[in-house]
Scaffold this motif. Structure first.
Motif, PDB file in Angstrom:
ATOM      1  N   ASN A  22      40.974   8.839 -20.311  1.00  0.00           N
ATOM      2  CA  ASN A  22      41.976   9.431 -21.203  1.00  0.00           C
ATOM      3  C   ASN A  22      43.385   9.317 -20.632  1.00  0.00           C
ATOM      4  OD1 ASN A  22      40.029  10.176 -23.016  1.00  0.00           O
ATOM      5  ND2 ASN A  22      39.662  12.179 -22.057  1.00  0.00           N
ATOM      6  N   ARG A  23      43.459   9.322 -19.298  1.00  0.00           N
ATOM      7  CA  ARG A  23      44.786   9.368 -18.680  1.00  0.00           C
ATOM      8  C   ARG A  23      45.269   8.020 -18.194  1.00  0.00           C
ATOM      9  NH1 ARG A  23      44.894  14.104 -14.388  1.00  0.00           N
ATOM     10  NH2 ARG A  23      43.882  12.413 -13.219  1.00  0.00           N
ATOM     11  N   LYS A  24      44.355   7.163 -17.747  1.00  0.00           N
ATOM     12  CA  LYS A  24      44.808   5.943 -17.101  1.00  0.00           C
ATOM     13  C   LYS A  24      43.692   4.904 -17.119  1.00  0.00           C
ATOM     14  CE  LYS A  24      46.969   4.382 -12.784  1.00  0.00           C
ATOM     15  NZ  LYS A  24      47.377   4.785 -11.408  1.00  0.00           N
ATOM     16  N   ASN A  25      44.090   3.620 -17.041  1.00  0.00           N
ATOM     17  CA  ASN A  25      43.127   2.534 -16.893  1.00  0.00           C
ATOM     18  C   ASN A  25      43.148   2.042 -15.457  1.00  0.00           C
ATOM     19  OD1 ASN A  25      42.563   2.693 -19.595  1.00  0.00           O
ATOM     20  ND2 ASN A  25      43.966   1.041 -20.170  1.00  0.00           N
ATOM     21  N   PHE A  26      41.951   1.794 -14.908  1.00  0.00           N
ATOM     22  CA  PHE A  26      41.829   1.308 -13.534  1.00  0.00           C
ATOM     23  C   PHE A  26      41.226  -0.084 -13.559  1.00  0.00           C
ATOM     24  CE2 PHE A  26      41.133   5.915 -13.558  1.00  0.00           C
ATOM     25  CZ  PHE A  26      42.160   6.344 -12.736  1.00  0.00           C
ATOM     26  N   TYR A  27      41.904  -1.035 -12.954  1.00  0.00           N
ATOM     27  CA  TYR A  27      41.386  -2.393 -12.902  1.00  0.00           C
ATOM     28  C   TYR A  27      40.533  -2.583 -11.643  1.00  0.00           C
ATOM     29  CZ  TYR A  27      44.723  -3.269 -16.594  1.00  0.00           C
ATOM     30  OH  TYR A  27      45.408  -3.219 -17.761  1.00  0.00           O
ATOM     31  N   LYS A  28      39.588  -3.477 -11.726  1.00  0.00           N
ATOM     32  CA  LYS A  28      38.654  -3.678 -10.626  1.00  0.00           C
ATOM     33  C   LYS A  28      38.125  -5.105 -10.654  1.00  0.00           C
ATOM     34  CE  LYS A  28      34.370  -2.394 -13.045  1.00  0.00           C
ATOM     35  NZ  LYS A  28      33.509  -3.504 -12.661  1.00  0.00           N
ATOM     36  N   ALA A  29      37.420  -5.455  -9.592  1.00  0.00           N
ATOM     37  CA  ALA A  29      36.634  -6.693  -9.543  1.00  0.00           C
ATOM     38  C   ALA A  29      35.198  -6.300  -9.238  1.00  0.00           C
ATOM     39  CB  ALA A  29      37.181  -7.637  -8.469  1.00  0.00           C
ATOM     40  N   GLN A  30      34.267  -7.159  -9.534  1.00  0.00           N
ATOM     41  CA  GLN A  30      32.868  -6.866  -9.270  1.00  0.00           C
ATOM     42  C   GLN A  30      32.131  -8.126  -8.837  1.00  0.00           C
ATOM     43  OE1 GLN A  30      34.117  -6.050 -12.452  1.00  0.00           O
ATOM     44  NE2 GLN A  30      33.453  -7.875 -13.562  1.00  0.00           N
ATOM     45  N   VAL A  31      31.108  -7.906  -8.032  1.00  0.00           N
ATOM     46  CA  VAL A  31      30.233  -8.976  -7.597  1.00  0.00           C
ATOM     47  C   VAL A  31      28.811  -8.423  -7.605  1.00  0.00           C
ATOM     48  CG1 VAL A  31      30.544  -8.373  -5.159  1.00  0.00           C
ATOM     49  CG2 VAL A  31      29.745 -10.652  -5.763  1.00  0.00           C
ATOM     50  N   GLY A  32      27.863  -9.247  -8.009  1.00  0.00           N
ATOM     51  CA  GLY A  32      26.490  -8.762  -8.119  1.00  0.00           C
ATOM     52  C   GLY A  32      25.491  -9.901  -8.104  1.00  0.00           C
ATOM     53  N   GLY A  33      24.241  -9.530  -8.187  1.00  0.00           N
ATOM     54  CA  GLY A  33      23.163 -10.517  -8.192  1.00  0.00           C
ATOM     55  C   GLY A  33      21.835  -9.845  -8.455  1.00  0.00           C
ATOM     56  N   GLY A  34      20.794 -10.673  -8.570  1.00  0.00           N
ATOM     57  CA  GLY A  34      19.463 -10.149  -8.836  1.00  0.00           C
ATOM     58  C   GLY A  34      18.499 -11.260  -9.159  1.00  0.00           C
ATOM     59  N   VAL A  35      17.423 -10.893  -9.844  1.00  0.00           N
ATOM     60  CA  VAL A  35      16.394 -11.855 -10.236  1.00  0.00           C
ATOM     61  C   VAL A  35      16.074 -11.663 -11.708  1.00  0.00           C
ATOM     62  CG1 VAL A  35      15.361 -12.120  -7.962  1.00  0.00           C
ATOM     63  CG2 VAL A  35      14.575 -10.266  -9.440  1.00  0.00           C
ATOM     64  N   GLU A  36      15.648 -12.765 -12.331  1.00  0.00           N
ATOM     65  CA  GLU A  36      15.286 -12.749 -13.745  1.00  0.00           C
ATOM     66  C   GLU A  36      13.938 -13.414 -13.939  1.00  0.00           C
ATOM     67  OE1 GLU A  36      18.062 -13.715 -17.157  1.00  0.00           O
ATOM     68  OE2 GLU A  36      16.797 -15.501 -17.183  1.00  0.00           O
ATOM     69  N   TYR A  37      13.107 -12.838 -14.805  1.00  0.00           N
ATOM     70  CA  TYR A  37      11.814 -13.433 -15.147  1.00  0.00           C
ATOM     71  C   TYR A  37      11.744 -13.622 -16.652  1.00  0.00           C
ATOM     72  CZ  TYR A  37       6.862 -14.330 -15.668  1.00  0.00           C
ATOM     73  OH  TYR A  37       5.661 -14.916 -16.000  1.00  0.00           O
ATOM     74  N   LEU A  38      11.530 -14.869 -17.091  1.00  0.00           N
ATOM     75  CA  LEU A  38      11.465 -15.203 -18.507  1.00  0.00           C
ATOM     76  C   LEU A  38      10.048 -14.924 -19.014  1.00  0.00           C
ATOM     77  CD1 LEU A  38      13.376 -16.449 -20.677  1.00  0.00           C
ATOM     78  CD2 LEU A  38      12.310 -18.658 -20.157  1.00  0.00           C
TER      79      LEU A  38
END
Length: 453
Positions: A386-402
């Motif tokens: 409500n008061r402010k926007n905060f900018y950020k970066a992100q990094v991630g990973g994981g596994v996927e099964y189809l």
């Protein structure tokens, strides 16, 4: 603390007394009939042949010459069972299309027939007819070939996590065997048909452990695990039975032999099913890998994620949130993603606020032609308050099964890197606020060409 120790001790006692829960054998087992494979019933249920084919198998052996792989030194045990001729003869008998005759130990058979002749001649006097034996069957077809390869560690991998002394993990390994069979005409020496099959051998291991100092001089440690290895003998049996099944179907297709059905076209359903499998197999490479991307061009996804802030206050608490997003594949490996999610920033008794987050990511899928693939991603985003926007970066990973052509399960973790120090409305020191996430999600792929499996 004493209550926790009592609870953990009670759990350990229950686990030890319930070993069967983890398939741990506690008693010796009596002998049983041999297990069957999925193709045992397939070859037994084939329509009967018009005429049985007399077939001889002189030698169908392990041609790899490979020994079992061990961690500590060499092993003189072979990787492949040495009784593959017996396995093939059993498969030929089960199919009811062949009359197998003894050829592997023909010397023993000839010696025994000679003993019968000699004995009858000695005790029958001059009656020569009583000393004669019926003639041996001769084979119209000889089957040659064998197990020609045993490839270890075709695919290996695992997953695990540990937090505050509590951990769990799983590992797997796939080996692979290949079987060739060729049918040779005894009258002309012509090779009538050659077929080959392959089978993977799966080994899996699951384990969990607990390691924690209860007191300065008291350590509590617990381990549990189970390992399961697919028997090589059953894998060889399945590959050989599949080869016999293929040999029968290929022979009917090429009019080498025929079924007993009144209408030969009734066999066409079996041939059509076999050809459909061939079509899929033509598009598959080792490791159930396809030469084309097996996922859609686009995907929508939904995740359930736990978020925990790493800020200036103590008592940070992890809360559940949700994420919805859309992906578009630029290449087979790379996709662009946009998502909208909600998280809760909370430090117990100090601050608690709900935040809306938007993110833009670029993701790299390591093995797009496999059902199981790890992935990593990075991007930028923004917290909306409500008061402010905060900018950020992100990094991630994981596994996927189809799971199938459209749906995939995902397990992931993400680290949010803040550009400011006021996510928790408090600025202290030079370190920027950050966040940690762990999530489970579902992807729905659509658009683009897929290969049906």
């Amino acid at each position: 603390m004493k209550t926790s120790i009592k609870i953990l001790s009670l759990i350990l006692i229950i686990l030890l007394q319930s070993c069967t829960l983890f398939n741990i054998p506690t008693n010796s087992e009596k002998s049983t009939l041999g297990e069957i494979t999925p193709y045992t019933s397939e070859i037994k249920n084939l329509p009967a042949p018009k005429d049985k084919i007399v077939v001889g198998v002189y030698k169908f052996r392990d041609q790899t010459g490979q020994y079992k792989a061990t961690e500590n030194g060499a092993s003189w045990s072979t990787a492949i069972p040495q009784g593959t001729t017996a396995i093939l003869l059993k498969a030929l008998e089960d199919s009811r299309w062949f009359t197998p005759i003894e050829r592997e130990n023909i010397g023993n058979l000839m010696n025994e027939r000679q003993i019968i002749r000699t004995t009858r001649k000695e005790y029958s006097g001059n009656d020569g007819e009583s000393a004669t034996l019926p003639p041996l069957l001769f084979a119209g077809i000889i089957l040659e070939g064998g197990v020609i390869s045993y490839d270890t560690n075709v695919m290996t991998g695992g997953i695990g996590a540990r937090y505050f002394g509590l951990g769990a993990g799983a590992q797997y390994r796939q080996d692979r065997i290949t079987v060739y069979i060729r049918a040779v005409s005894t009258s002309t020496g012509e090779i009538l048909k050659t077929v080959y099959t392959s089978k993977t051998i799966l080994s899996t291991s699951f384990n969990g452990n607990f390691f924690r100092f209860i007191d300065t001089e008291r350590l509590l440690e617990s381990d549990i695990g189970i390992t399961q290895n697919e028997p090589v003998q059953l894998a060889v049996t399945e590959a050989i039975e599949k080869a016999v099944y293929s040999l029968i179907i290929e022979g009917v297709k090429d009019n080498l032999w025929a079924s007993k059905l009144k209408h030969p076209s009734d066999f066409n359903k079996i041939i059509a099913s076999y050809q459909a499998e061939e079509k899929i197999n033509d598009s598959r490479i080792i490791g159930n890998k396809f030469p084309e991307q097996n996922r859609g061009k686009m995907a929508v996804f939904a995740n359930i994620e736990g978020f925990k802030i790493k800020g200036d206050y103590v008592g940070a608490k992890m809360n559940l949130g949700g994420k919805l997003g859309f992906k578009y594949f630029i290449t087979d490996n790379i996709n662009a993603e946009v998502n909208l999610n909600g998280v809760t920033i909370e430090n117990t008794g100090i601050i608690k606020k709900n935040v809306l987050v938007s993110e833009l990511n670029v993701e790299y899928l390591f093995l797009p032609k496999y059902k199981f693939s790890p992935f990593v991603y990075t991007g930028v985003g923004s917290f909306f308050t409500n008061r402010k926007n905060f900018y950020k970066a992100q990094v991630g990973g994981g596994v996927e099964y189809l799971i199938d052509r459209n749906f995939a399960l995902r397990l992931m973790s993400q680290y949010d890197l803040g550009f400011t120090d006021d996510w928790d409305d408090y600025v202290f020191g030079e370190r920027k606020d950050m966040g940690v996430r762990i999530g489970l999600g579902v992807n729905y792929y659509f658009g683009g060409k897929k290969i049906k499996n």
